[in-house]
Scaffold this motif. Structure first.
Motif, short mmCIF file in Angstrom:
data_model
loop_
_atom_site.label_atom_id
_atom_site.label_comp_id
_atom_site.label_asym_id
_atom_site.label_seq_id
_atom_site.Cartn_x
_atom_site.Cartn_y
_atom_site.Cartn_z
N PHE A 127 -8.34 -4.12 -4.68
CA PHE A 127 -8.83 -3.05 -3.95
C PHE A 127 -9.05 -1.68 -4.79
O PHE A 127 -8.21 -1.63 -5.46
CB PHE A 127 -7.85 -2.93 -2.64
N GLY A 128 -9.94 -0.92 -4.05
CA GLY A 128 -10.28 0.23 -4.64
C GLY A 128 -9.17 1.25 -3.99
O GLY A 128 -8.37 0.79 -3.14
N PRO A 129 -9.12 2.48 -4.38
CA PRO A 129 -8.26 3.38 -3.94
C PRO A 129 -8.70 4.01 -2.39
O PRO A 129 -7.69 4.84 -1.66
CB PRO A 129 -8.49 4.66 -4.97
N GLY A 130 -9.88 3.85 -1.81
CA GLY A 130 -10.00 4.14 -0.56
C GLY A 130 -10.76 5.59 -0.38
O GLY A 130 -10.61 6.38 -1.24
N LYS A 156 -13.08 10.81 -2.40
CA LYS A 156 -11.71 10.34 -1.87
C LYS A 156 -11.46 10.65 -0.36
O LYS A 156 -10.85 10.17 0.20
CB LYS A 156 -10.68 10.94 -2.64
N GLN A 198 0.75 -1.26 0.03
CA GLN A 198 0.02 0.05 0.11
C GLN A 198 0.73 1.28 0.04
O GLN A 198 1.72 1.55 1.00
CB GLN A 198 -1.08 0.00 1.30
N PHE A 231 -9.98 5.18 7.45
CA PHE A 231 -9.62 5.08 6.11
C PHE A 231 -10.41 3.71 5.74
O PHE A 231 -10.23 2.78 6.15
CB PHE A 231 -8.18 4.82 5.62
N GLN A 236 -3.28 5.28 -0.95
CA GLN A 236 -3.91 4.43 -1.81
C GLN A 236 -4.60 2.96 -1.53
O GLN A 236 -4.17 2.67 -0.12
CB GLN A 236 -2.85 4.10 -2.87
N GLY A 237 -5.16 2.41 -2.35
CA GLY A 237 -5.47 0.87 -1.72
C GLY A 237 -4.40 -0.06 -1.85
O GLY A 237 -3.20 0.47 -1.96
N LEU A 238 -4.66 -1.32 -1.81
CA LEU A 238 -3.79 -2.25 -1.53
C LEU A 238 -3.60 -3.01 -3.06
O LEU A 238 -4.49 -3.13 -3.68
CB LEU A 238 -4.24 -3.48 -0.83
N LEU A 241 -11.70 0.80 2.84
CA LEU A 241 -11.25 0.14 1.50
C LEU A 241 -12.34 -0.80 1.03
O LEU A 241 -12.89 -1.45 1.86
CB LEU A 241 -10.06 -0.59 1.80
#
Lengths: 114, 115
Positions: free
Chosen positions: B106-109, B9, A38, B88, A42-44, B90
């Motif tokens: 996974f998405g960007p969160g 975001k 990560q 955060f 950002q995401g994983l 996800l």
């Protein structure tokens, strides 16, 4: 209870040095093992995974991991790190059977210094 | 490009408000997941859905609700009952739920902050 332990919360290294990020899991007959990365905010992203077969697994960005059943470990390694490898790394385990969920470790922050 | 999108975001919430986080995927995956990430805590599963119109509580579902009316969408509502919602969030998806070998994407969160 099934658990995943990442032994180091932070690992600082210098650029071009080797690195090992450690991961241990609670024992079971069958396990499926994953390493994710990560980058900040950002995401994983999946680095690599072990499902069966060869115990040495190669992933993206030059990373590799070795599954050691007797030591219930799945340590992540890279022979020479770059500044761009600075990120948080998560080990995750799925124990199979009727438990399909993925259990994550608490993460290891790798900081690569010039 | 196939992937998972999350919006917004950044999200700010006043105490006592409900807020909804969006998650959309175009990977044609059956299973979708919501995780919460706090510093030093790793990822904890809030809810998951195996198929449309079905969802199950994860490890920390209290104060959250979800729906799965379409295969592509799995929105998460953080209710006023969630006492410490700053985190955060996800969203993830995988092709099948009943497959322990399946990779989750996974998405960007979304970063939620309570004011």
């Amino acid at each position: 209870a099934q658990s995943v332990t990442q032994l180091d919360s932070q690992v600082p290294v210098f650029e071009e040095a080797p690195v090992e990020l450690r991961c241990n899991y609670s024992s079971s007959v069958s396990v499926y093992l994953f390493w994710y990365v990560q980058y900040p905010n950002q995401g994983l992203q999946l680095l690599l995974k072990y499902l069966s077969g060869s115990t040495l697994v190669k992933g993206i960005n030059g990373f590799e991991a070795e599954f050691n059943k007797s030591q219930t470990s799945f340590h992540l390694r890279k022979p020479s790190v770059h500044i761009s490898d600075t990120a948080e790394y998560f080990c995750a385990v799925s124990w199979g059977g009727s438990n399909y969920k993925l259990t994550f470790g608490k993460g290891t922050l790798l900081t690569v210094n010039p | 490009d196939g992937g998972i999108t999350q919006s917004p975001k950044y999200l700010f919430r006043k105490e006592g408000q409900n807020v909804t986080l969006s998650c959309e995927q175009n990977l044609n995956h059956d299973a979708m997941y919501w995780y919460r990430q706090d510093p030093g805590q790793g990822l904890r599963l809030i809810y998951y859905s195996q198929i449309v119109n079905d969802f199950q509580k994860g490890d920390i579902a209290e104060g959250y609700s979800v729906s799965r009316e379409k295969k592509e969408s799995f929105p998460l509502t953080v209710t006023s009952a969630q006492k410490n919602p700053t985190a955060f969030y996800l969203c993830a998806s995988s092709m099948l739920f009943a497959d322990s070998t399946d990779t989750q994407y996974f998405g960007p969160g979304t970063r939620l902050t309570v004011l």
